[in-house]
Write an enzyme that holds these catalytic residues in place. Structure first.
Site, PDB file in Angstrom:
ATOM      1  N   TRP A  60     -37.332   8.289  28.340  1.00  0.00           N
ATOM      2  CA  TRP A  60     -36.431   9.494  28.678  1.00  0.00           C
ATOM      3  C   TRP A  60     -35.319   9.183  27.793  1.00  0.00           C
ATOM      4  O   TRP A  60     -34.960   8.016  27.862  1.00  0.00           O
ATOM      5  CB  TRP A  60     -36.214   9.655  30.321  1.00  0.00           C
ATOM      6  N   VAL A  69     -29.369   7.989  32.064  1.00  0.00           N
ATOM      7  CA  VAL A  69     -29.382   9.137  32.844  1.00  0.00           C
ATOM      8  C   VAL A  69     -28.056  10.044  32.477  1.00  0.00           C
ATOM      9  O   VAL A  69     -26.943   9.549  32.431  1.00  0.00           O
ATOM     10  CB  VAL A  69     -29.330   8.917  34.423  1.00  0.00           C
ATOM     11  N   ILE A  70     -28.156  11.200  32.120  1.00  0.00           N
ATOM     12  CA  ILE A  70     -27.244  12.106  31.924  1.00  0.00           C
ATOM     13  C   ILE A  70     -26.934  13.349  32.891  1.00  0.00           C
ATOM     14  O   ILE A  70     -28.073  13.921  33.401  1.00  0.00           O
ATOM     15  CB  ILE A  70     -27.517  12.802  30.509  1.00  0.00           C
ATOM     16  N   HIS A 114     -29.693  15.501  41.110  1.00  0.00           N
ATOM     17  CA  HIS A 114     -30.996  14.475  40.756  1.00  0.00           C
ATOM     18  C   HIS A 114     -30.082  13.230  40.103  1.00  0.00           C
ATOM     19  O   HIS A 114     -30.495  12.168  40.363  1.00  0.00           O
ATOM     20  CB  HIS A 114     -31.667  15.112  39.719  1.00  0.00           C
ATOM     21  N   ARG A 144     -22.110   5.258  23.084  1.00  0.00           N
ATOM     22  CA  ARG A 144     -22.291   4.036  23.605  1.00  0.00           C
ATOM     23  C   ARG A 144     -23.543   3.535  23.231  1.00  0.00           C
ATOM     24  O   ARG A 144     -23.829   2.311  23.600  1.00  0.00           O
ATOM     25  CB  ARG A 144     -22.091   3.959  25.112  1.00  0.00           C
TER      26      ARG A 144
END
Length: 159
Positions: free
Chosen positions: A29, A88-89, A95, A134
């Site tokens: 992902w 994970v954004i 979620h 990052r």
């Protein structure tokens, strides 16, 4: 905002990694982020003596699946450390919170249960730009920082 470049480290303080074997589990992902993190980690391991054939990579669908991927890697491979790479954004729902909490606790649990260190290289950012910054952008590459942590943890296992 990060004030330190994640890619900077003093090579003189890093143990020689030529005798170590590392596993890297990479989330598919947000691949533009996770691939850059992987490349940074791989580069840092090799620059510090790890032989390319002693780096094992497995891909998993998302960050939540990192836990199982790392667990199976620890159980089936003879490794000195594992790096869990994911991203994970923040979105519009909870979620983000559930995934971040689950992955964090899962990696922590692996470190308690097994004698092989699992290093947390999961970016949990508010937006895609922060993740890009990052993973090879203006703040360096967290993958490099995590590879250095993995080398240090692998050396710590020897005591």
């Amino acid at each position: 905002m990060a004030t330190t470049n994640l890619s900077h480290y003093d090579k003189a303080t890093i143990p020689n990694a030529s005798q170590f074997r590392f596993g890297i589990v990479v989330s598919e992902w947000n691949p533009e982020i996770t691939e850059n993190l992987y490349l940074g980690a791989e580069q840092a391991l090799i620059e510090n003596g790890t032989l390319p054939e002693n780096i094992i990579r497995w891909d998993v669908p998302g960050s939540f699946e990192l836990i199982y991927g790392c667990k199976r890697m620890v159980e089936t491979q003879k490794l000195d450390a594992v790096i869990a790479i994911g991203n994970v954004i923040q979105g519009e729902t909870k979620h983000f919170d559930f995934v971040c909490e689950g992955v964090t606790q899962g990696i922590k649990d692996l470190n308690i249960k097994y004698d092989t260190p699992v290093v947390f290289c999961v970016l949990t950012d508010n937006n895609k730009q922060q993740s890009l910054d990052r993973s090879g952008g203006i703040h360096g590459n967290k993958g490099i920082e995590c590879a250095i942590a993995a080398i240090k943890m692998a050396a710590l296992r020897q005591f």
